[in-house]
Scaffold this motif. Sequence first.
Motif, PDB file in Angstrom:
ATOM      1  N   GLN A 113       0.837  -1.208   0.000  1.00 45.55           N
ATOM      2  CA  GLN A 113       0.000   0.000   0.000  1.00 45.55           C
ATOM      3  C   GLN A 113       0.869   1.254   0.000  1.00 45.55           C
ATOM      4  N   HIS A 117       1.122   4.087  -2.945  1.00 44.85           N
ATOM      5  CA  HIS A 117       0.878   5.507  -2.690  1.00 44.85           C
ATOM      6  C   HIS A 117       2.063   6.369  -3.123  1.00 44.85           C
ATOM      7  N   GLN A 120       1.740   6.453  -6.833  1.00 38.01           N
ATOM      8  CA  GLN A 120       0.618   7.348  -7.130  1.00 38.01           C
ATOM      9  C   GLN A 120       1.070   8.808  -7.022  1.00 38.01           C
ATOM     10  N   GLN A 121       1.889   9.091  -6.000  1.00 35.31           N
ATOM     11  CA  GLN A 121       2.399  10.457  -5.847  1.00 35.31           C
ATOM     12  C   GLN A 121       3.309  10.835  -7.006  1.00 35.31           C
ATOM     13  N   PHE A 153      -6.755  -0.017  -4.957  1.00 40.22           N
ATOM     14  CA  PHE A 153      -5.716   0.632  -5.750  1.00 40.22           C
ATOM     15  C   PHE A 153      -6.276   1.108  -7.088  1.00 40.22           C
ATOM     16  N   GLU A 156      -8.257   4.289  -6.640  1.00 40.38           N
ATOM     17  CA  GLU A 156      -7.377   5.437  -6.422  1.00 40.38           C
ATOM     18  C   GLU A 156      -6.688   5.839  -7.717  1.00 40.38           C
ATOM     19  N   THR A 160      -6.971   9.456  -9.742  1.00 42.08           N
ATOM     20  CA  THR A 160      -5.787  10.247 -10.083  1.00 42.08           C
ATOM     21  C   THR A 160      -5.739  10.547 -11.581  1.00 42.08           C
ATOM     22  N   GLN A 182      -1.701  16.664   0.086  1.00 42.97           N
ATOM     23  CA  GLN A 182      -1.566  15.301  -0.436  1.00 42.97           C
ATOM     24  C   GLN A 182      -0.114  14.838  -0.319  1.00 42.97           C
ATOM     25  N   THR A 186       1.256  11.648   2.087  1.00 39.06           N
ATOM     26  CA  THR A 186       2.142  10.577   1.639  1.00 39.06           C
ATOM     27  C   THR A 186       3.437  10.574   2.443  1.00 39.06           C
ATOM     28  N   GLU A 189       2.925   9.047   5.790  1.00 32.27           N
ATOM     29  CA  GLU A 189       2.771   7.601   5.691  1.00 32.27           C
ATOM     30  C   GLU A 189       4.143   6.920   5.592  1.00 32.27           C
TER      31      GLU A 189
END
Length: 242
Positions: A113, A117, A120-121, A153, A156, A160, A182, A186, A189
């Motif tokens: 996960q 992320h 994704q960033q 996922f 998400e 995006t 955002q 991240t 996390e």
Amino acid sequence: MSQLWIVYRQLAEIEEMARSKKVITREEWEKKLNDAKVRKEDMNKLVMNFLVTEGYVEAAEKFQKESGAEPDMDLGTIADRMAVKKAVQCGNVEDAIEKVNDLNPEILDTNPQLFFHLQQQRLIELIRNGKVEEALEFAQEELAPRGEENQCFLEELERTVSLLAFEDVSNSPVSELLDMSQRLKTACEVNAAILTSQGHEKDPKLPSLLKMLIWAQGQLDERAVYPRITDLSTAKLEDHAV
């Protein structure tokens, strides 16, 4: 008519409860607070825990000299952790991933996960910089396969990629993905994952205690009228009217 009577009874009960609340004067309350002894050493540990968990190295070093409180982790490891967090907050996600792997490759290997992320960033940063073709290629090659394995996922990823459908992303219903918050989300996390991998708690204790204070006051509000803290930054007691 019966409904009006029910409302009237409820209001009467509320008024009666208000009158039946125990009233604690400021003098009584301050005496109770003074009787609750808290060791200075314990307070210093809380402050130190907050400083090292949040990564304030210089402040932790200075506080250690002034208070004698010992950090529960090697201060030398904090700089590396903060370098990762700063890289994410600056949008340098590839650099952050390299730094995480330098610290401990298992962090990302065992946390799909978190890795998603971070990827994704990376996609968000490509979109932010107007690299549309590169963003689409990256999404297809790096993120889509993970979306096929995990429904969350995939959702998400779709959110995006939908940023690309808007010429003015500020009008997008998911424009918050481009907010600095955002990046911070991240980064936090990643910070928590590194702390966990090092055997430390991922969150500082002090904010949790403040949340418990707010909850406890809420519970007490139902039973008593007393001087309460309304501003946590000053901890000043304010009298409530009966």
